[in-house]
Write a protein that holds these residues in place. Structure first.
Motif, PDB file in Angstrom:
ATOM      1  N   LYS A 124       0.944  -0.929  -0.252  1.00 50.05           N
ATOM      2  CA  LYS A 124      -0.274  -0.313  -0.177  1.00 50.05           C
ATOM      3  C   LYS A 124       1.115   0.833   0.162  1.00 50.05           C
ATOM      4  O   LYS A 124       0.270   2.215  -0.705  1.00 50.05           O
ATOM      5  CB  LYS A 124      -0.592  -0.116   1.104  1.00 50.05           C
ATOM      6  CG  LYS A 124      -1.930   1.196   1.347  1.00 50.05           C
ATOM      7  CD  LYS A 124      -2.223   0.985   2.135  1.00 50.05           C
ATOM      8  CE  LYS A 124      -4.203   2.077   2.312  1.00 50.05           C
ATOM      9  NZ  LYS A 124      -4.833   2.709   3.423  1.00 50.05           N
ATOM     10  N   ARG A 125       1.793   1.609   0.520  1.00 48.14           N
ATOM     11  CA  ARG A 125       2.355   2.713   0.778  1.00 48.14           C
ATOM     12  C   ARG A 125       3.255   2.876  -0.542  1.00 48.14           C
ATOM     13  O   ARG A 125       3.490   3.474  -0.935  1.00 48.14           O
ATOM     14  CB  ARG A 125       4.101   2.571   1.780  1.00 48.14           C
ATOM     15  CG  ARG A 125       4.767   3.712   2.165  1.00 48.14           C
ATOM     16  CD  ARG A 125       6.104   2.915   3.283  1.00 48.14           C
ATOM     17  NE  ARG A 125       4.571   2.850   4.508  1.00 48.14           N
ATOM     18  CZ  ARG A 125       4.847   1.640   5.041  1.00 48.14           C
ATOM     19  NH1 ARG A 125       5.557   0.292   4.192  1.00 48.14           N
ATOM     20  NH2 ARG A 125       4.176   1.556   6.098  1.00 48.14           N
ATOM     21  N   ASN A 126       4.027   1.668  -0.869  1.00 49.27           N
ATOM     22  CA  ASN A 126       4.919   2.043  -2.729  1.00 49.27           C
ATOM     23  C   ASN A 126       3.567   2.460  -3.205  1.00 49.27           C
ATOM     24  O   ASN A 126       4.732   2.792  -3.818  1.00 49.27           O
ATOM     25  CB  ASN A 126       5.357   0.632  -2.702  1.00 49.27           C
ATOM     26  CG  ASN A 126       6.366   0.242  -2.217  1.00 49.27           C
ATOM     27  OD1 ASN A 126       7.153   1.077  -1.330  1.00 49.27           O
ATOM     28  ND2 ASN A 126       7.117  -1.414  -1.791  1.00 49.27           N
ATOM     29  N   GLN A 127       2.845   2.092  -3.282  1.00 51.55           N
ATOM     30  CA  GLN A 127       1.508   2.641  -4.392  1.00 51.55           C
ATOM     31  C   GLN A 127       2.222   3.826  -4.369  1.00 51.55           C
ATOM     32  O   GLN A 127       1.162   4.484  -5.325  1.00 51.55           O
ATOM     33  CB  GLN A 127       0.464   1.702  -4.395  1.00 51.55           C
ATOM     34  CG  GLN A 127       0.475   0.663  -5.106  1.00 51.55           C
ATOM     35  CD  GLN A 127      -0.764  -0.284  -4.211  1.00 51.55           C
ATOM     36  OE1 GLN A 127      -1.919  -0.264  -3.721  1.00 51.55           O
ATOM     37  NE2 GLN A 127      -0.917  -1.873  -5.012  1.00 51.55           N
ATOM     38  N   GLU A 128       1.035   4.238  -2.560  1.00 49.53           N
ATOM     39  CA  GLU A 128       0.813   5.953  -2.695  1.00 49.53           C
ATOM     40  C   GLU A 128       2.497   6.281  -3.151  1.00 49.53           C
ATOM     41  O   GLU A 128       2.376   8.204  -4.058  1.00 49.53           O
ATOM     42  CB  GLU A 128       0.989   6.261  -1.150  1.00 49.53           C
ATOM     43  CG  GLU A 128      -0.511   5.918  -0.564  1.00 49.53           C
ATOM     44  CD  GLU A 128      -0.665   5.408   1.279  1.00 49.53           C
ATOM     45  OE1 GLU A 128       0.057   5.693   1.411  1.00 49.53           O
ATOM     46  OE2 GLU A 128      -1.803   5.412   1.099  1.00 49.53           O
ATOM     47  N   LEU A 129       3.591   5.901  -3.169  1.00 53.11           N
ATOM     48  CA  LEU A 129       5.015   6.502  -3.433  1.00 53.11           C
ATOM     49  C   LEU A 129       4.945   7.003  -4.796  1.00 53.11           C
ATOM     50  O   LEU A 129       5.998   7.997  -5.608  1.00 53.11           O
ATOM     51  CB  LEU A 129       5.960   6.037  -2.573  1.00 53.11           C
ATOM     52  CG  LEU A 129       6.066   5.512  -0.987  1.00 53.11           C
ATOM     53  CD1 LEU A 129       7.649   5.174  -0.722  1.00 53.11           C
ATOM     54  CD2 LEU A 129       6.035   7.635  -0.382  1.00 53.11           C
ATOM     55  N   VAL A 130       4.837   5.500  -5.571  1.00 56.02           N
ATOM     56  CA  VAL A 130       4.992   5.795  -7.147  1.00 56.02           C
ATOM     57  C   VAL A 130       4.115   7.007  -7.606  1.00 56.02           C
ATOM     58  O   VAL A 130       4.389   7.096  -8.757  1.00 56.02           O
ATOM     59  CB  VAL A 130       4.598   3.969  -7.571  1.00 56.02           C
ATOM     60  CG1 VAL A 130       3.566   3.925  -7.176  1.00 56.02           C
ATOM     61  CG2 VAL A 130       5.400   4.381  -9.055  1.00 56.02           C
ATOM     62  N   ALA A 131       2.972   6.587  -6.795  1.00 56.03           N
ATOM     63  CA  ALA A 131       1.770   7.812  -7.434  1.00 56.03           C
ATOM     64  C   ALA A 131       2.890   9.181  -7.595  1.00 56.03           C
ATOM     65  O   ALA A 131       2.486  10.325  -8.293  1.00 56.03           O
ATOM     66  CB  ALA A 131       0.590   7.766  -6.870  1.00 56.03           C
ATOM     67  N   GLN A 132       3.020   9.754  -5.868  1.00 51.01           N
ATOM     68  CA  GLN A 132       4.492  10.887  -6.265  1.00 51.01           C
ATOM     69  C   GLN A 132       5.411  11.422  -6.858  1.00 51.01           C
ATOM     70  O   GLN A 132       6.186  11.766  -6.462  1.00 51.01           O
ATOM     71  CB  GLN A 132       4.383  10.855  -4.663  1.00 51.01           C
ATOM     72  CG  GLN A 132       2.853  11.719  -3.733  1.00 51.01           C
ATOM     73  CD  GLN A 132       2.374  11.476  -2.061  1.00 51.01           C
ATOM     74  OE1 GLN A 132       4.121  11.769  -1.931  1.00 51.01           O
ATOM     75  NE2 GLN A 132       1.632  11.548  -1.972  1.00 51.01           N
ATOM     76  N   ASN A 133       5.184   9.999  -7.163  1.00 52.60           N
ATOM     77  CA  ASN A 133       6.926   9.159  -8.283  1.00 52.60           C
ATOM     78  C   ASN A 133       7.780   9.724  -7.186  1.00 52.60           C
ATOM     79  O   ASN A 133       9.167  10.274  -8.000  1.00 52.60           O
ATOM     80  CB  ASN A 133       6.941  11.175  -9.982  1.00 52.60           C
ATOM     81  CG  ASN A 133       6.580  10.656 -10.591  1.00 52.60           C
ATOM     82  OD1 ASN A 133       5.758  10.302 -10.048  1.00 52.60           O
ATOM     83  ND2 ASN A 133       5.958  11.667 -10.786  1.00 52.60           N
TER      84      ASN A 133
END
Length: 431
Positions: free
Chosen positions: A157-166
């Motif tokens: 879940k955390r990685n999905q949020e971070l990849v959305a912010q590049n």
């Protein structure tokens, strides 16, 4: 030399004396009866004129008289009427009873028994936990796998949020997704291992006598207890191959159990083996019997009577009344003439079922006809008069068990009301 001459003279003298005595003995002697008498002259003359074959001729005339009277006399025979009976086309065999479903519970993994949730001979339901093995270690592994799964879910879940912010690359997201799948697989494996330490009832049935106790350590494959579904029973039996054209699924059979004398059970054919045994030339058959009354048990010996057809108005005659000739079957039928005398007629018939002492007539005779049972050899031609010395009463013989055989009048055993379990379809998985 002198003795030989004496013997010759004595022999010649003896022969001469014997010849003379024989000649004298054969000469007629005069007596009072030989003197001429006028009253005896006609009698003597008739005696001289009579033929020497006269006594023989008289004997021949007497014998001819006896022969003619014998020919005109009606020969005696025994007769029987054509009977109307109930015929059952069936065949008898032997078989063994077995449960509709039966299994011996065995563990798939080694372990120590901590719980036995059944008693001997208890009725159990499908899915019920019967045996519980020690599962402390698998339960700990399940908790560990659940913790790892929680971490993997949070990372994903955390990685999905971070990849959305590049902030991270897509590769990091893919790795966290793979770790999540691994954690899910570990949890499933732990649960499957723990599930193998529980033995469940595969179907509704009755447990047998257990072979283990609480605290026993069992290796994989050890016997624990058997479960039998005996609400419906199978009876397996074999029939000669000549009956394979008559066998059909759904036909009725009747069972007699030696362990339960006086009882009969109705069964229905469920399956016919497509393979004929090459050794015994027989075909395997399986029938199902309703056993909700729980009177039957697997392993019992059964006498099976398979019914192919029933004829309520069959014509039968005694078997000895048949006269085979040139591959054809004949009987001698009796009819009364105008004077009431029995007259014989040879009739060709077509036969059907046979039983001890009886044979069915399909064509050639009718109910009420009378046929010769014994004495056919005395009748050389049709239209001969006969004397019936013994006429059977012809009381109808009704059979409820076999072809014209008086079996015990026992009705099939009553079964509980409701749906017959033999007609209930179920998948091999038991669902």
């Amino acid at each position: 030399m002198t003795s030989k001459v004496i013997y010759t003279i004595v022999a010649a003298t003896g022969i001469t004396i014997a010849s003379g005595a024989a000649w004298w003995y054969q000469q007629p002697r005069a007596s009072a009866d030989d003197r001429p008498d006028a009253s005896r002259e006609p009698t003597l003359q008739a005696s001289r004129n009579a033929s020497p074959l006269a006594p023989l001729a008289g004997a021949n005339k007497l014998a001819a008289g006896f022969t003619n009277s014998a020919k005109t006399a009606a020969p005696p025979v025994e007769a029987s009427p054509v009977e109307i009976v109930r015929l059952i086309d069936d065949v008898r065999s032997v078989g063994s009873l077995r449960s509709r479903r039966g299994v011996v519970l065995r563990p798939e993994v080694s372990g120590r028994i901590t719980q036995l949730n059944f008693t001997d001979g208890q009725r159990v339901r499908k899915g019920q936990v019967l045996v519980q093995f020690d599962d402390q270690l698998p339960q700990a592994q399940i908790q560990q796998s659940q913790a790892e799964l929680s971490i993997a879910l949070a990372n994903q879940k955390r990685n999905q949020e971070l990849v959305a912010q590049n902030f991270i690359s897509q590769r990091s997201v893919d790795e966290s997704a793979a770790n999540l799948q691994v954690a899910q697989a570990k949890l499933a494996l732990s649960k499957a291992t723990a599930a193998r330490l529980k033995i469940l009832a595969p179907f509704d049935g009755i447990t047998g006598i257990r072979q283990v106790n609480v605290g026993d350590y069992l290796k994989d494959g050890s016997d624990i207890v058997n479960i039998e579904d005996i609400d419906a029973m199978y009876v397996d039996f074999r029939l000669p191959e000549r009956y394979q054209s008559k066998l059909k699924v759904g036909q009725q059979t009747e069972l007699e159990i030696d362990a339960l004398p006086g009882s009969r059970y109705a069964a229905q054919i469920q399956a016919i083996d497509p393979l004929i045994d090459a050794n015994g030339r027989s075909i395997g058959v399986r029938a199902c019997v309703d056993n909700r009354a729980l009177q039957l048990r697997p392993g019992m010996f059964a006498r099976v009577n398979t019914v192919f057809g029933v004829r309520d108005q069959a014509l039968v005659i005694p078997e000895e009344a048949m006269v085979p000739q040139g591959g054809r079957q004949f009987v001698i039928k009796l009819q009364r003439n105008e004077t009431g005398q029995w007259i014989s007629h040879r009739v060709e018939v077509k036969t059907g079922l046979r039983s001890p002492g009886k044979v069915e007539i399909l064509e050639g005779l009718q109910a009420g006809d009378t046929v010769v049972r014994t004495g056919q050899q005395r009748l050389q031609q049709d239209g001969a008069a006969v004397t019936v010395v013994n006429l059977d009463s012809g009381a109808p013989a009704v059979s409820a068990a076999s072809v014209v055989s008086a079996g015990p009048a026992v009705a099939p055993t009553a079964t509980p009301s409701g749906v017959n379990p033999c007609r209930t379809q179920f998948r091999l998985s038991g669902a």
